[in-house]
Design a protein around this motif. Structure first.
Motif, mmCIF file in Angstrom:
data_model
loop_
_atom_site.group_PDB
_atom_site.id
_atom_site.type_symbol
_atom_site.label_atom_id
_atom_site.label_comp_id
_atom_site.label_asym_id
_atom_site.label_seq_id
_atom_site.Cartn_x
_atom_site.Cartn_y
_atom_site.Cartn_z
ATOM 1 N N ASP A 1 -2.961 -4.753 0.494
ATOM 2 C CA ASP A 1 -1.787 -3.876 0.610
ATOM 3 C C ASP A 1 -2.145 -2.414 0.855
ATOM 4 N N ARG A 2 -3.410 -2.049 0.714
ATOM 5 C CA ARG A 2 -3.833 -0.659 0.954
ATOM 6 C C ARG A 2 -4.496 -0.470 2.309
ATOM 7 N N VAL A 3 -5.359 -1.419 2.703
ATOM 8 C CA VAL A 3 -6.115 -1.318 3.953
ATOM 9 C C VAL A 3 -6.157 -2.692 4.606
ATOM 10 N N SER A 4 -5.870 -2.721 5.893
ATOM 11 C CA SER A 4 -6.002 -3.979 6.627
ATOM 12 C C SER A 4 -6.797 -3.733 7.907
ATOM 13 N N ASP A 5 -7.883 -4.476 8.035
ATOM 14 C CA ASP A 5 -8.692 -4.418 9.248
ATOM 15 C C ASP A 5 -8.207 -5.415 10.298
ATOM 16 N N VAL A 6 -7.167 -6.179 9.982
ATOM 17 C CA VAL A 6 -6.691 -7.227 10.883
ATOM 18 C C VAL A 6 -6.352 -6.680 12.268
ATOM 19 N N PRO A 7 -5.594 -5.579 12.415
ATOM 20 C CA PRO A 7 -5.299 -5.084 13.761
ATOM 21 C C PRO A 7 -6.554 -4.682 14.544
#
Length: 103
Positions: A20-26
């Protein structure tokens, strides 16, 4: 083992994240990874089993993934970079190589 964070001068290397804080998915999708969420889970499993080590090479102030480095246990690190971010990979690879030699 727990994922090892590395300060590589201008770059910050950390474990992949999708929370919920950081997403590397994109960013991983931008690199052409078909199922980025599964890739993040696999990276966590690789660290835990000490079979594959994966780092997001990030801009230190934003944490944005600029390039990606992976290394199978006993193998050399390989990487890929987002458009315009080759320098982040070129600078970080030797640092990861030194870390892997210390294992």
């Amino acid at each position: 083992m727990e994922a090892v964070e590395i300060n590589a001068g201008a770059w910050y290397l950390r474990a992949l994240r999708d929370d919920d804080r950081v997403s590397d998915v994109p960013a991983l999708a931008d690199l052409g990874i078909d199922d980025p969420a599964a890739f993040v889970a696999g990276a966590d499993a690789g660290w835990a089993s000490e079979t594959r080590f994966t780092w997001a090479v990030c801009e230190p102030t934003t944490g944005e993934l600029l390039s990606l480095i992976t290394a199978d246990a006993g193998g050399p690190p390989v990487g890929q970079f987002r458009s315009g971010q080759q320098r982040s990979l070129d600078d970080a690879l030797p640092v990861v190589e030194r870390f892997l030699q210390s294992l």
